[in-house]
Motif scaffolding. Structure first.
Motif, PDB file in Angstrom:
ATOM      1  N   GLU A  50      49.901  21.732  30.739  1.00  0.00           N
ATOM      2  CA  GLU A  50      51.121  22.474  31.078  1.00  0.00           C
ATOM      3  C   GLU A  50      50.889  23.605  32.082  1.00  0.00           C
ATOM      4  N   CYS A  51      49.663  23.979  32.307  1.00  0.00           N
ATOM      5  CA  CYS A  51      49.304  25.063  33.237  1.00  0.00           C
ATOM      6  C   CYS A  51      50.054  26.358  32.914  1.00  0.00           C
ATOM      7  N   ARG A  52      50.097  26.706  31.647  1.00  0.00           N
ATOM      8  CA  ARG A  52      50.750  27.958  31.210  1.00  0.00           C
ATOM      9  C   ARG A  52      49.721  29.072  31.036  1.00  0.00           C
ATOM     10  N   LYS A  53      48.536  28.724  30.564  1.00  0.00           N
ATOM     11  CA  LYS A  53      47.468  29.719  30.423  1.00  0.00           C
ATOM     12  C   LYS A  53      46.649  29.680  31.706  1.00  0.00           C
ATOM     13  N   ILE A  54      46.759  30.745  32.474  1.00  0.00           N
ATOM     14  CA  ILE A  54      46.056  30.774  33.759  1.00  0.00           C
ATOM     15  C   ILE A  54      45.044  31.923  33.773  1.00  0.00           C
ATOM     16  N   PRO A  55      43.980  31.766  34.548  1.00  0.00           N
ATOM     17  CA  PRO A  55      42.966  32.824  34.620  1.00  0.00           C
ATOM     18  C   PRO A  55      43.484  34.025  35.400  1.00  0.00           C
ATOM     19  N   LYS A  56      42.871  35.155  35.169  1.00  0.00           N
ATOM     20  CA  LYS A  56      43.238  36.342  35.938  1.00  0.00           C
ATOM     21  C   LYS A  56      42.004  37.165  36.247  1.00  0.00           C
ATOM     22  N   LEU A  57      42.177  38.037  37.187  1.00  0.00           N
ATOM     23  CA  LEU A  57      41.122  38.921  37.658  1.00  0.00           C
ATOM     24  C   LEU A  57      41.379  40.308  37.090  1.00  0.00           C
ATOM     25  N   ASP A  58      40.332  40.998  36.667  1.00  0.00           N
ATOM     26  CA  ASP A  58      40.456  42.359  36.145  1.00  0.00           C
ATOM     27  C   ASP A  58      39.489  43.281  36.875  1.00  0.00           C
ATOM     28  N   MET A  59      39.945  44.506  37.133  1.00  0.00           N
ATOM     29  CA  MET A  59      39.079  45.531  37.701  1.00  0.00           C
ATOM     30  C   MET A  59      38.595  46.394  36.534  1.00  0.00           C
ATOM     31  N   THR A  60      37.290  46.497  36.381  1.00  0.00           N
ATOM     32  CA  THR A  60      36.724  47.248  35.257  1.00  0.00           C
ATOM     33  C   THR A  60      35.741  48.297  35.772  1.00  0.00           C
ATOM     34  N   ASN A  61      35.334  49.165  34.878  1.00  0.00           N
ATOM     35  CA  ASN A  61      34.337  50.196  35.170  1.00  0.00           C
ATOM     36  C   ASN A  61      34.672  50.951  36.452  1.00  0.00           C
ATOM     37  N   PHE A  62      35.924  51.323  36.605  1.00  0.00           N
ATOM     38  CA  PHE A  62      36.368  52.039  37.805  1.00  0.00           C
ATOM     39  C   PHE A  62      35.913  53.492  37.722  1.00  0.00           C
ATOM     40  N   LYS A  63      35.423  53.994  38.849  1.00  0.00           N
ATOM     41  CA  LYS A  63      34.986  55.396  38.895  1.00  0.00           C
ATOM     42  C   LYS A  63      35.315  55.988  40.259  1.00  0.00           C
ATOM     43  N   LYS A  64      36.071  57.062  40.240  1.00  0.00           N
ATOM     44  CA  LYS A  64      36.352  57.815  41.462  1.00  0.00           C
ATOM     45  C   LYS A  64      35.093  58.597  41.809  1.00  0.00           C
ATOM     46  N   LEU A  65      34.647  58.466  43.070  1.00  0.00           N
ATOM     47  CA  LEU A  65      33.447  59.174  43.493  1.00  0.00           C
ATOM     48  C   LEU A  65      33.800  60.476  44.200  1.00  0.00           C
ATOM     49  N   ALA A  66      34.707  60.414  45.192  1.00  0.00           N
ATOM     50  CA  ALA A  66      35.074  61.613  45.947  1.00  0.00           C
ATOM     51  C   ALA A  66      36.329  61.336  46.755  1.00  0.00           C
ATOM     52  N   CYS A  67      37.076  62.393  47.041  1.00  0.00           N
ATOM     53  CA  CYS A  67      38.249  62.307  47.914  1.00  0.00           C
ATOM     54  C   CYS A  67      38.220  63.478  48.886  1.00  0.00           C
TER      55      CYS A  67
END
Length: 154
Positions: A80-97
């Motif tokens: 049925e193609c109802r359960k589809i894979p997805k991408l996740d962004m993890t371990n995010f860290k702001k370094l500097a702005c």
């Protein structure tokens, strides 16, 4: 009368400072993470679009390229193609702005990891963005108060 003028002036100054002050500061860690992860969400949207097309085609797909995409996107739920894979962004860290020079917004450095339960989705990401885990972007605040990442002019 002079007293009311002084209070009115202070109130107006406070209001202007409060309304405009948020763009005078860089995005915080969470605002930066949300804005930077929009590229990840674009890939997830593309996967959903492919899955919708595959469901519309039925079980017999004549185009070999499309059949390969459907087999990859629908691999978790081939019927049925109802359960589809997805991408996740993890371990995010702001370094500097740092305030952007000569253009609006802030130039921010950050690091992250991208994960997925699908090698196909990871290949889509790597083909577009490479294997990088650090990035730099220019971030501006919209009229609605959301931070977005925009292309830099340089």
């Amino acid at each position: 009368m002079r007293h009311f003028f002084y209070i009115g002036f202070l109130a107006l100054t406070f209001f202007i400072t409060a309304c405009s002050g948020s763009a005078d500061r860089p995005p915080n860690d969470e605002e930066l993470r949300v804005a930077a992860s929009q590229t990840v969400f674009q890939i997830n949207d593309e996967v959903r679009r492919i899955a919708d097309e595959c469901r519309g085609e039925g079980s017999v797909i004549v185009n070999p390229l499309k059949a390969m995409k459907c087999a990859s996107v629908c691999s978790f739920d081939p019927k049925e193609c109802r359960k589809i894979p997805k991408l996740d962004m993890t371990n995010f860290k702001k370094l500097a702005c740092e305030k952007a020079a000569g253009e609006p917004g802030w130039i921010c450095d950050y690091e992250y990891q991208v994960t997925s339960d699908s090698e196909f989705i990871m290949k889509m990401f790597r083909n577009t963005y490479g294997d990088q885990s650090r990035a730099t972007g220019r971030f501006i605040k919209t009229d609605q108060g959301d931070w977005i990442m925009v292309e830099t002019s340089s």
